[in-house]
Design an enzyme around this catalytic site. Structure first.
Site, PDB file in Angstrom:
ATOM      1  N   CYS A 119      65.005 105.443  89.311  1.00 21.94           N
ATOM      2  CA  CYS A 119      66.255 105.998  88.792  1.00 21.94           C
ATOM      3  C   CYS A 119      67.425 105.202  89.364  1.00 21.94           C
ATOM      4  O   CYS A 119      67.525 105.035  90.577  1.00 21.94           O
ATOM      5  CB  CYS A 119      66.327 107.454  89.231  1.00 21.94           C
ATOM      6  SG  CYS A 119      67.919 108.195  88.930  1.00 21.94           S
ATOM      7  N   ASN A 153      64.836  92.474  89.465  1.00 24.08           N
ATOM      8  CA  ASN A 153      64.124  91.691  88.459  1.00 24.08           C
ATOM      9  C   ASN A 153      64.242  92.389  87.119  1.00 24.08           C
ATOM     10  O   ASN A 153      63.877  93.557  86.980  1.00 24.08           O
ATOM     11  CB  ASN A 153      62.644  91.549  88.829  1.00 24.08           C
ATOM     12  CG  ASN A 153      61.941  90.562  87.923  1.00 24.08           C
ATOM     13  OD1 ASN A 153      62.234  89.373  87.953  1.00 24.08           O
ATOM     14  ND2 ASN A 153      61.051  91.049  87.088  1.00 24.08           N
ATOM     15  N   GLU A 154      64.796  91.693  86.160  1.00 22.48           N
ATOM     16  CA  GLU A 154      64.864  92.193  84.780  1.00 22.48           C
ATOM     17  C   GLU A 154      65.244  93.677  84.720  1.00 22.48           C
ATOM     18  O   GLU A 154      64.458  94.529  84.269  1.00 22.48           O
ATOM     19  CB  GLU A 154      63.545  91.938  84.059  1.00 22.48           C
ATOM     20  CG  GLU A 154      63.261  90.460  83.905  1.00 22.48           C
ATOM     21  CD  GLU A 154      62.065  90.156  83.003  1.00 22.48           C
ATOM     22  OE1 GLU A 154      61.187  91.017  82.849  1.00 22.48           O
ATOM     23  OE2 GLU A 154      62.024  89.039  82.446  1.00 22.48           O
ATOM     24  N   GLU A 311      63.016  81.930  84.208  1.00 24.91           N
ATOM     25  CA  GLU A 311      61.561  81.956  84.043  1.00 24.91           C
ATOM     26  C   GLU A 311      61.191  81.399  82.687  1.00 24.91           C
ATOM     27  O   GLU A 311      61.916  81.592  81.703  1.00 24.91           O
ATOM     28  CB  GLU A 311      61.028  83.399  84.082  1.00 24.91           C
ATOM     29  CG  GLU A 311      61.124  84.110  85.396  1.00 24.91           C
ATOM     30  CD  GLU A 311      60.577  85.541  85.293  1.00 24.91           C
ATOM     31  OE1 GLU A 311      59.743  85.801  84.402  1.00 24.91           O
ATOM     32  OE2 GLU A 311      61.001  86.391  86.076  1.00 24.91           O
ATOM     33  N   TRP A 319      50.711  88.349  78.529  1.00 27.67           N
ATOM     34  CA  TRP A 319      50.969  89.687  77.983  1.00 27.67           C
ATOM     35  C   TRP A 319      51.212  89.665  76.480  1.00 27.67           C
ATOM     36  O   TRP A 319      51.348  90.715  75.854  1.00 27.67           O
ATOM     37  CB  TRP A 319      52.141  90.362  78.715  1.00 27.67           C
ATOM     38  CG  TRP A 319      53.361  89.518  78.899  1.00 27.67           C
ATOM     39  CD1 TRP A 319      53.707  88.816  80.011  1.00 27.67           C
ATOM     40  CD2 TRP A 319      54.409  89.270  77.944  1.00 27.67           C
ATOM     41  NE1 TRP A 319      54.890  88.149  79.822  1.00 27.67           N
ATOM     42  CE2 TRP A 319      55.347  88.415  78.563  1.00 27.67           C
ATOM     43  CE3 TRP A 319      54.651  89.688  76.637  1.00 27.67           C
ATOM     44  CZ2 TRP A 319      56.503  87.964  77.916  1.00 27.67           C
ATOM     45  CZ3 TRP A 319      55.799  89.246  75.998  1.00 27.67           C
ATOM     46  CH2 TRP A 319      56.710  88.387  76.634  1.00 27.67           C
ATOM     47  N   HIS A 362      48.163  84.759  83.725  1.00 33.24           N
ATOM     48  CA  HIS A 362      49.417  84.188  83.207  1.00 33.24           C
ATOM     49  C   HIS A 362      49.503  82.719  83.608  1.00 33.24           C
ATOM     50  O   HIS A 362      49.114  82.348  84.722  1.00 33.24           O
ATOM     51  CB  HIS A 362      50.607  84.954  83.789  1.00 33.24           C
ATOM     52  CG  HIS A 362      51.885  84.703  83.064  1.00 33.24           C
ATOM     53  ND1 HIS A 362      52.597  83.529  83.188  1.00 33.24           N
ATOM     54  CD2 HIS A 362      52.580  85.467  82.183  1.00 33.24           C
ATOM     55  CE1 HIS A 362      53.675  83.591  82.424  1.00 33.24           C
ATOM     56  NE2 HIS A 362      53.685  84.753  81.802  1.00 33.24           N
TER      57      HIS A 362
HETATM   58  C1  GAL Z   1      58.815  88.409  83.280  1.00 35.64           C
HETATM   59  C2  GAL Z   1      58.873  89.000  84.675  1.00 35.64           C
HETATM   60  C3  GAL Z   1      57.935  88.270  85.610  1.00 35.64           C
HETATM   61  C4  GAL Z   1      56.584  88.112  84.986  1.00 35.64           C
HETATM   62  C5  GAL Z   1      56.739  87.398  83.673  1.00 35.64           C
HETATM   63  C6  GAL Z   1      55.448  87.102  82.967  1.00 35.64           C
HETATM   64  O1  GAL Z   1      59.340  89.250  82.323  1.00 35.64           O
HETATM   65  O2  GAL Z   1      60.175  88.933  85.177  1.00 35.64           O
HETATM   66  O3  GAL Z   1      57.861  88.986  86.816  1.00 35.64           O
HETATM   67  O4  GAL Z   1      56.014  89.363  84.789  1.00 35.64           O
HETATM   68  O5  GAL Z   1      57.526  88.180  82.821  1.00 35.64           O
HETATM   69  O6  GAL Z   1      55.673  86.512  81.718  1.00 35.64           O
HETATM   70 ZN    ZN Z   2      67.640 109.462  87.059  1.00 32.07          ZN
END
Ligand code: GAL
Ligand code: ZN
Length: 677
Positions: A119, A153-154, A311, A319, A362
């Site tokens: 949160c 991160n993101e 990145e 993924w 990955h």
């Molecule tokens: C990004 C993320 C990374 C890793 C990557 C894999 O979105 O910030 O930590 O998961 O994807 O593609």
């Molecule tokens: Zn909350």
């Protein structure tokens, strides 16, 4: 203007480095440094997922391993981008303080797990994050090897916990002051929704309220605001130890939930994570290239400064539905494309493949195999060598005379509106159609939102400008009055900032500028089309007919001149494209969604009419794109086959080799060459 916020004069090349996975393997840590040098890397990002190794128990910090890694990297000429660890919290924290876990729309609190599951309002989470960030900053903010903070991160996602509900209500009170004003703005009298007390207001829920567009829109705004408020909190927690160390956040592909333009004054450097599905069956790499180019331009436009490619994958992305390998050469092309559009770095996720857990397959620079004699490693090193020769680029930035509006609030409002096309308004895709035509012509393009200053552009393109805020229509009017060229389309100027429809005609505030009024709009089913053809007075090719689909606006011109008319249905012969002269400028209105070819012809002509600069204004083979970064021309071949550049007007020297190129130069599949203008 200073374009490089970092202490490093070179382009950056490196990766997310997660050495905490390998602390029991000093041999591997030593090998990493050796291989980084071999791959011509000069930077790594560390720490984004290190919380449980940095603070294994509450208040017990163990930073020695991190310090030794950072020192060791620095001794070998590799800089560190240091991350705060808030993107993933350790189990002890969630167990002891359940309020840090996110509550979903259905009002059920998540269990511990995944990452980004916290949160942004929770005072406990904020405190815990500030504590560890402060400790990190105390220790590392003045380290000569650390060049940038990578906050979390993101960032993303939303929380519906009681703390967030309270914060939302407070945000609404600050905005509307009175419930009467809120009821009016949201039009709550309809369906008897009038609120009589602030605590009756709840965030949108599938089992609750979700049809009140004003509420939905304000919730989007609040979530974006609250996330950025958390960013601000993190930024302050690290800046107090060294205000000069810049901060970035790594943004995501067209991410919906945060208005990225609002990060302009909050962060020092923009960065993003790019994972295009290259070589996807059923599409072309040119189209994927266009989608990626647009995102790069969007990122650069936030601050009108170079950004970082934080990145990308050196090979496959595990993924995605299918993890395609980047074919030989694509790594060079996709990386150089980022540089061409204003990136000052090429970085990867991740340096070394994990042995276990969710991302073990990955793509990474170092495979499980562990050595450098791999195709991926070779392609990464080749790129590293090339980047070393392009350091002067860090002092440059792309400059554009053409701007396209891509407004997050408009995006949220369009997707929520119910009618005229609930099977898809396709705002982003529509914007991209305009972009694509200009990208293929080699034009530099900036993106703007409704807060941007537009006075320096010559052409402003504002597709489907449904919601108007911040008096943007007045800015556009002044822009055209002063000689600018506006291109806008159907479904513009329909609602105000809180999604209330404008009375007395649309496009609101621009009917005189455009010389027309929109009377009705016809929705078309998927697969259904109409078409339109140029009138005799048009500068478009006379015998060409363009197919159109999705929405057909029926307009009544006043002073506008009709350039195209519809061919079918009861609105046959009514205008489909108009232009109006208004004071010193011109305003075009595209009344329907055309096929791609239309935009190609329209913008080719418009660039000529407006004398916009086009680098290398020669016919290029299909699939070859030229991108201009302040004196540097990047010629990129998105084809899987070689092509010949047959019409080069003169001899050019390649920037990063001693080779000369002249007419009949052959570009290999996915090859990129860089020349001076
Ligand atoms: C990004 C993320 C990374 C890793 C990557 C894999 O979105 O910030 O930590 O998961 O994807 O593609
Ligand atoms: Zn909350």
């Amino acid at each position: 203007m200073e374009f490089n916020e970092l202490r490093v004069a070179d382009l950056l090349h490196g990766a997310d480095y997660n050495p905490e996975q390998w602390l029991d393997r000093p041999d591997i840590l030593a090998k990493d440094i050796e291989l980084m040098k071999e791959a011509h890397c000069n930077v790594v990002s560390i720490g984004m997922f290190s919380w449980s190794m940095l603070e294994p128990e509450e208040g017990v910090y163990q930073f020695e391993w991190l310090e030794s890694v950072i020192n060791n990297l620095f001794d070998h000429g590799i800089y560190t981008i240091l991350s705060t660890p808030s993107g993933a919290r350790p189990p002890w924290l969630a167990q002891k303080y359940p309020e840090v876990l996110r509550v979903e729309k259905n009002r059920v609190r998540n269990l511990f797990g995944l990452r980004h599951n916290h949160c942004y309002t929770s005072p406990i989470y904020r405190d815990k994050v500030a504590q560890i960030n402060g400790e990190l900053a105390k220790r590392f903010a003045n380290h000569p090897g650390v060049i940038l903070w990578h906050l979390s991160n993101e960032y993303g996602g939303e929380c519906h916990c009681p703390l967030c509900q309270e914060a939302f209500r407070q945000w609404l009170k600050d905005k509307y002051q009175t419930l009467d004003a809120l009821n009016q703005a949201w039009w709550t009298t309809f369906w008897s929704h009038r609120y009589t007390s602030w605590d009756q207001i709840e965030s949108p829920a599938l089992h609750g309220e979700m049809m009140l567009h004003g509420l939905n829109l304000d919730w989007y705004r609040f979530v974006s605001h609250q996330t950025l408020d958390f960013v601000k909190w993190e930024k302050e927690s690290v800046k107090s130890y060294n205000p000069h160390l810049p901060v970035t956040i790594n943004m995501m592909y067209y991410f919906y939930g945060i208005n990225y333009f609002d990060t302009k004054d909050l962060i020092d450097v923009v960065s993003w994570d790019s994972y295009p599905v290259w070589h996807k069956a059923g599409t072309t790499d040119l189209d994927i290239g266009c989608d990626t180019a647009m995102m790069h331009d969007l990122m650069r436009s936030i601050k009108n400064k170079p950004f970082l490619l934080m990145e990308s994958t050196p090979s496959m992305t595990n993924w995605q539905n299918v993890a395609k390998l980047k074919k030989p050469g694509m790594h060079m092309l996709s990386s150089m494309q980022a540089i061409a559009h204003g990136s000052n770095s090429v970085q990867y996720f991740q340096w070394r493949k994990s042995r276990g857990a969710s991302e073990k397959f990955h793509g990474a620079v170092i495979d499980h195999y562990g050595k450098s004699d791999t195709r991926v490693f070779r392609e990464v090193s080749e790129l590293g060598i090339r980047l070393e020769q392009l350091s002067p680029l860090t002092k440059t930035c792309n400059q554009a005379q053409v701007a396209i509006l891509f407004d997050w609030e408009n995006r949220w409002a369009i997707d929520d509106m119910q009618g005229p096309r609930n099977i898809g308004m396709h705002y982003k895709e529509t914007v991209q159609q305009h972009y694509k035509a200009l990208w293929k012509l080699g034009t530099s393009i900036d993106f703007i939102d409704m807060n941007s200053d537009i006075s320096s552009y010559q052409i402003v393109i504002a597709p489907m400008m449904y919601l108007l805020r911040n008096n943007f229509e007045q800015k556009l009017k002044a822009f055209v009055e002063a000689g600018g060229t506006l291109v806008t389309t159907y479904w513009s100027g329909i609602v105000n900032e809180t999604d209330l429809c404008y009375l007395e005609g649309t496009p609101h505030g621009l009917m005189d500028v455009l010389g027309l009024r929109s009377e009705e709009i016809d929705g078309l089913f998927d697969g259904e089309t109409n078409s339109a053809s140029p009138t005799t007075s048009s500068w478009l090719t006379k015998d060409k007919t363009y197919t159109c689909s999705q929405l057909c606006d029926l307009i009544i011109p006043s002073t506008a001149q009709t350039l195209m008319t519809y061919n079918e249905d009861f609105y046959q012969n009514k205008p489909a494209l108009t232009v109006n002269s208004f004071k010193e400028g011109h305003a075009y209105y595209i009344a329907t969604r055309f096929e791609d070819d239309f935009y190609d012809e329209f913008y080719t002509q418009l660039l000529k009419e407006t004398k916009i600069y086009r680098p290398l204004d020669i016919p290029l083979p299909e699939g070859v794109i030229v991108t201009y970064r302040d004196g540097y021309l990047f010629l990129q071949n998105f084809n899987h086959h070689e092509v010949t550049l047959s019409a080069l007007p003169t001899t050019y020297q390649l920037i990063d080799s001693n080779q000369d190129i002249y007419h009949d130069f052959i570009l290999q599949p996915f090859e990129v060459i860089i020349i001076h203008e």
